[in-house]
Design an enzyme around this catalytic site. Structure first.
Site, PDB file in Angstrom:
ATOM      1  N   ARG A 193      30.176   7.316 -25.133  1.00 17.44           N
ATOM      2  CA  ARG A 193      31.101   6.702 -24.433  1.00 17.44           C
ATOM      3  C   ARG A 193      32.409   7.206 -24.500  1.00 17.44           C
ATOM      4  NH1 ARG A 193      32.823   5.144 -19.433  1.00 17.44           N
ATOM      5  NH2 ARG A 193      34.436   3.732 -19.266  1.00 17.44           N
ATOM      6  N   CYS A 224      29.114 -11.145 -14.501  1.00 20.21           N
ATOM      7  CA  CYS A 224      30.159 -12.044 -14.421  1.00 20.21           C
ATOM      8  C   CYS A 224      29.566 -13.093 -13.804  1.00 20.21           C
ATOM      9  CB  CYS A 224      31.303 -11.230 -13.913  1.00 20.21           C
ATOM     10  SG  CYS A 224      32.218 -10.000 -14.726  1.00 20.21           S
ATOM     11  N   VAL A 254      36.693  -3.098 -17.927  1.00 15.45           N
ATOM     12  CA  VAL A 254      37.757  -3.706 -18.317  1.00 15.45           C
ATOM     13  C   VAL A 254      38.694  -3.136 -19.060  1.00 15.45           C
ATOM     14  CG1 VAL A 254      39.023  -5.736 -19.115  1.00 15.45           C
ATOM     15  CG2 VAL A 254      36.781  -5.810 -17.765  1.00 15.45           C
ATOM     16  N   THR A 281      36.015 -12.496 -21.027  1.00 12.38           N
ATOM     17  CA  THR A 281      35.720 -13.780 -20.433  1.00 12.38           C
ATOM     18  C   THR A 281      35.032 -14.617 -21.714  1.00 12.38           C
ATOM     19  OG1 THR A 281      35.346 -12.948 -18.447  1.00 12.38           O
ATOM     20  CG2 THR A 281      34.763 -15.234 -18.608  1.00 12.38           C
ATOM     21  N   THR A 300      30.716 -10.044 -23.399  1.00 12.54           N
ATOM     22  CA  THR A 300      30.506 -11.518 -23.647  1.00 12.54           C
ATOM     23  C   THR A 300      29.422 -11.824 -22.685  1.00 12.54           C
ATOM     24  OG1 THR A 300      32.344 -12.145 -22.101  1.00 12.54           O
ATOM     25  CG2 THR A 300      32.783 -12.185 -24.681  1.00 12.54           C
ATOM     26  N   ASP A 303      36.061   2.621 -28.976  1.00 14.65           N
ATOM     27  CA  ASP A 303      34.779   1.946 -28.443  1.00 14.65           C
ATOM     28  C   ASP A 303      33.641   2.322 -29.639  1.00 14.65           C
ATOM     29  OD1 ASP A 303      33.622   1.143 -25.450  1.00 14.65           O
ATOM     30  OD2 ASP A 303      32.171   1.645 -26.871  1.00 14.65           O
ATOM     31  N   ARG A 309      23.129  -3.153 -14.354  1.00 13.73           N
ATOM     32  CA  ARG A 309      22.888  -4.138 -15.311  1.00 13.73           C
ATOM     33  C   ARG A 309      22.735  -5.826 -14.626  1.00 13.73           C
ATOM     34  NH1 ARG A 309      27.579  -3.893 -19.523  1.00 13.73           N
ATOM     35  NH2 ARG A 309      28.943  -3.360 -17.352  1.00 13.73           N
TER      36      ARG A 309
HETATM   37  N1  LIG Z   1      33.345  -5.678 -15.417  1.00 10.31           N
HETATM   38  C1  LIG Z   1      34.125  -6.717 -14.796  1.00 10.31           C
HETATM   39  O1  LIG Z   1      34.027  -6.638 -13.534  1.00 10.31           O
HETATM   40  C2  LIG Z   1      34.637  -7.727 -15.486  1.00 10.31           C
HETATM   41  C3  LIG Z   1      35.623  -8.205 -14.801  1.00 10.31           C
HETATM   42  C4  LIG Z   1      36.409  -9.398 -15.579  1.00 10.31           C
HETATM   43  C5  LIG Z   1      36.190  -9.730 -16.773  1.00 10.31           C
HETATM   44  N2  LIG Z   1      35.119  -9.075 -17.532  1.00 10.31           N
HETATM   45  C6  LIG Z   1      34.807  -9.338 -18.706  1.00 10.31           C
HETATM   46  O2  LIG Z   1      35.387  -8.398 -19.502  1.00 10.31           O
HETATM   47  C7  LIG Z   1      34.783  -8.153 -20.875  1.00 10.31           C
HETATM   48  C8  LIG Z   1      34.198  -6.828 -20.792  1.00 10.31           C
HETATM   49  O3  LIG Z   1      33.513  -6.339 -19.747  1.00 10.31           O
HETATM   50  P1  LIG Z   1      33.281  -4.893 -19.345  1.00 10.31           P
HETATM   51  O4  LIG Z   1      32.561  -5.202 -17.946  1.00 10.31           O
HETATM   52  O5  LIG Z   1      34.438  -4.205 -19.414  1.00 10.31           O
HETATM   53  O6  LIG Z   1      32.067  -4.637 -20.239  1.00 10.31           O
HETATM   54  P2  LIG Z   1      31.333  -2.941 -20.585  1.00 10.31           P
HETATM   55  O7  LIG Z   1      30.081  -3.304 -20.929  1.00 10.31           O
HETATM   56  O8  LIG Z   1      31.726  -2.295 -19.250  1.00 10.31           O
HETATM   57  O9  LIG Z   1      32.008  -2.237 -21.586  1.00 10.31           O
HETATM   58  C9  LIG Z   1      32.297  -2.899 -23.184  1.00 10.31           C
HETATM   59  C10 LIG Z   1      32.530  -1.702 -24.037  1.00 10.31           C
HETATM   60  O10 LIG Z   1      32.578  -2.255 -25.213  1.00 10.31           O
HETATM   61  C11 LIG Z   1      32.220  -1.385 -26.130  1.00 10.31           C
HETATM   62  N3  LIG Z   1      31.707  -2.234 -27.413  1.00 10.31           N
HETATM   63  C12 LIG Z   1      30.817  -3.395 -27.361  1.00 10.31           C
HETATM   64  N4  LIG Z   1      31.261  -3.749 -28.736  1.00 10.31           N
HETATM   65  C13 LIG Z   1      32.069  -3.329 -29.312  1.00 10.31           C
HETATM   66  C14 LIG Z   1      32.567  -3.323 -30.610  1.00 10.31           C
HETATM   67  N5  LIG Z   1      32.142  -4.217 -31.584  1.00 10.31           N
HETATM   68  N6  LIG Z   1      33.767  -2.590 -30.821  1.00 10.31           N
HETATM   69  C15 LIG Z   1      33.982  -1.591 -29.947  1.00 10.31           C
HETATM   70  N7  LIG Z   1      33.680  -1.420 -28.636  1.00 10.31           N
HETATM   71  C16 LIG Z   1      32.661  -2.131 -28.500  1.00 10.31           C
HETATM   72  C17 LIG Z   1      30.738  -0.939 -25.296  1.00 10.31           C
HETATM   73  O11 LIG Z   1      30.268   0.171 -26.063  1.00 10.31           O
HETATM   74  C18 LIG Z   1      31.555  -0.700 -24.189  1.00 10.31           C
HETATM   75  O12 LIG Z   1      31.973   0.697 -23.862  1.00 10.31           O
HETATM   76  C19 LIG Z   1      33.743  -9.045 -20.838  1.00 10.31           C
HETATM   77  O13 LIG Z   1      33.779 -10.373 -21.263  1.00 10.31           O
HETATM   78  C20 LIG Z   1      33.459  -9.262 -19.340  1.00 10.31           C
HETATM   79  O14 LIG Z   1      32.966 -10.548 -18.907  1.00 10.31           O
HETATM   80  C21 LIG Z   1      34.661  -8.084 -16.786  1.00 10.31           C
END
Ligand SMILES: NC(=O)c1ccc[n+]([C@@H]2O[C@H](COP(=O)([O-])OP(=O)(O)OC[C@H]3O[C@@H](n4cnc5c(N)ncnc54)[C@H](O)[C@@H]3O)[C@@H](O)[C@H]2O)c1
Length: 417
Positions: A35, A256, A12, A116, A81, A30, A326
């Site tokens: 990464r 998700c 995201v 989310t 989340t 990040d 995952r």
């Molecule tokens: N992937 C999807 O398709 C999608 C779609 C809609 C919503 N979401 C929601 O968006 C959010 C993020 O999902 P994602 O898929 O991008 O996750 P992800 O795991 O791909 O990426 C999250 C990133 O955040 C970093 N991170 C974790 N803790 C951190 C911190 N304290 N400080 C800084 N960086 C930190 C991680 O290293 C990682 O690179 C979640 O709530 C998810 O439910 C995801």
């Protein structure tokens, strides 16, 4: 040029940071060093972006040094989340990132959550952290927005450019400001929700609805099998009705669809409501790995008159055309088969490595497998064609299961679905 921060550069956060950097100076933060180092080299391990799409961006700094957050006026949080072992929301990462933001928060700043969460979480969980560690007052000194992300990784058609963006904010001015920022970088419509809670709830119901609809198809599949009816034939017929919804049975994995309903059920229980329908759907979907593996083994045993089999599984990711493994349910299915003494080869060009006794191969063996499961409908498997896939089977007794109805070929006559 105004300076904003995006915290969490995953599926995201990275697309958002890249989009915002078209108009604003962006600190892409990040806490995963690996990464950050890769992004600096233009490498996206999620394979959503090509090198040149990342490397040539001038207005973006990829960093794991939080000092760079100083001076940012808007903080976008795109932090995972997940759920814990008891399937309750695990908000530890978002709390951690919120605490970090609070150290750099100034008067007039806006904190935008895209992760989310359950309805109410931003104001009940995050705002108190921001107030406590910044010493500032919500809606007087700083503001919060919630704008759920609706991207679908691997989907080249529905993306950040054309998916309507929901936004909400804690004051009229901050709502105007945030809407304007999103409008300045994305072509899609921006829809202003009446409150943060509305936007949070909208995201949760979108994914819960999808989960439930799939669970209905899964339960229906089990009924059809017992009745000796091919569920695909039924769905083809039923979908000729104008208002029949086009959902397919299948495995619900990832982070998700199979996770977000638990955020809703957690909040429902907290307020004294037992969310029976949502939990029933989750239960059905979670049981499908076991159902499919048992069914597959039953047919294999019937056809082959033996107990141990060589099996090829096409696809290892939790959904098609991505490299994310995952919470992949097809891996769980493979694990069950390995535990039942089957020799299992996974073939998935999107995935380099698998852990815990699961074997990924570079090329399937010809005329070798007792059974093949087409587990993920990657485009590469469609392009490969059914006859090529069939060439990996040992004999006419070999069974091919097309879990995701990738092929309609009449040749596939021994199907789970
Ligand atoms: N992937 C999807 O398709 C999608 C779609 C809609 C919503 N979401 C929601 O968006 C959010 C993020 O999902 P994602 O898929 O991008 O996750 P992800 O795991 O791909 O990426 C999250 C990133 O955040 C970093 N991170 C974790 N803790 C951190 C911190 N304290 N400080 C800084 N960086 C930190 C991680 O290293 C990682 O690179 C979640 O709530 C998810 O439910 C995801």
């Amino acid at each position: 040029m105004e300076k904003f921060a995006v915290l969490g550069l995953g599926y995201v956060g990275l697309p958002l940071a890249l989009k915002l950097s078209m108009k604003y100076k962006i600190i892409g933060f990040d806490n995963n060093n690996n990464r950050v180092n890769n992004l600096r080299k233009g490498i996206d391990d999620n394979k959503e972006f090509k090198n040149k799409e990342i490397k040539n961006k001038k207005n973006i700094l990829f960093t794991n040094n939080h000092k760079n957050l100083k001076g940012c006026k808007i903080f976008f949080l795109t932090i995972p989340t997940p759920i814990d072992k008891k399937k309750n929301p695990d908000l530890s990462l978002i709390k951690q990132a919120t605490k970090l933001v609070s150290k750099y928060l100034k008067k007039g700043d806006i904190v935008v959550y895209e992760s989310t969460v359950y309805p109410g979480a931003t104001e009940e969980i995050c705002v108190p952290i921001l107030e406590k560690f910044s010493g500032l007052k919500y809606n007087r000194d700083f503001y919060c927005s919630y704008s759920p992300e609706r991207i679908n990784p691997g989907d080249k058609k529905n993306n950040i450019n054309n998916i309507t963006k929901l936004v909400s904010s804690s004051s009229k001015q901050s709502l105007n400001k945030i809407s304007k920022i999103y409008r300045s970088v994305i072509k899609a419509k921006v829809f202003e929700c009446k409150s943060l809670k509305v936007a949070e709830a909208a995201k949760i119901i979108e994914n819960t609805q999808r989960d439930l609809n799939i669970s209905l198809m899964n339960e229906f599949t089990i009924i059809c099998r017992k009745l000796n009816i091919n569920v695909n034939d039924v769905l083809e017929a039923a979908s000729t009705k104008w208002n029949f919804l086009n959902f397919k049975p299948g495995l619900v994995g990832g982070h998700c669809i199979g996770v977000d309903p638990y955020y809703l059920t957690y909040k429902a229980k907290k307020i004294g409501i037992n969310p029976k329908v949502v939990l029933a759907g989750r239960k059905v979907n979670d049981s499908m790995v076991k159902y499919f593996s048992n069914y597959f083994l039953k047919i294999l045993k019937k056809e082959n008159k033996k107990n141990s089999f060589s099996i090829l599984i096409l696809g290892a990711t939790f959904k098609e055309n991505i490299s994310d493994i995952r919470n992949s349910k097809i891996l769980d299915l493979g694990r069950i088969l390995v535990n039942k003494k089957c020799k299992v080869d996974f073939f998935d060009p999107h995935v380099k490595k698998l852990k815990n006794n699961l074997k990924i191969i570079k090329k399937p063996k010809k005329k070798y497998y007792d059974g093949i499961i087409i587990g993920v409908k990657h485009k590469i498997f469609k392009d490969m064609g059914f006859s090529k896939i069939k060439s990996f089977t040992k004999s006419n007794e070999s069974v091919i299961f097309d879990l995701q109805s990738l092929f309609k070929s009449k040749e596939i006559n021994k199907l789970v679905l």
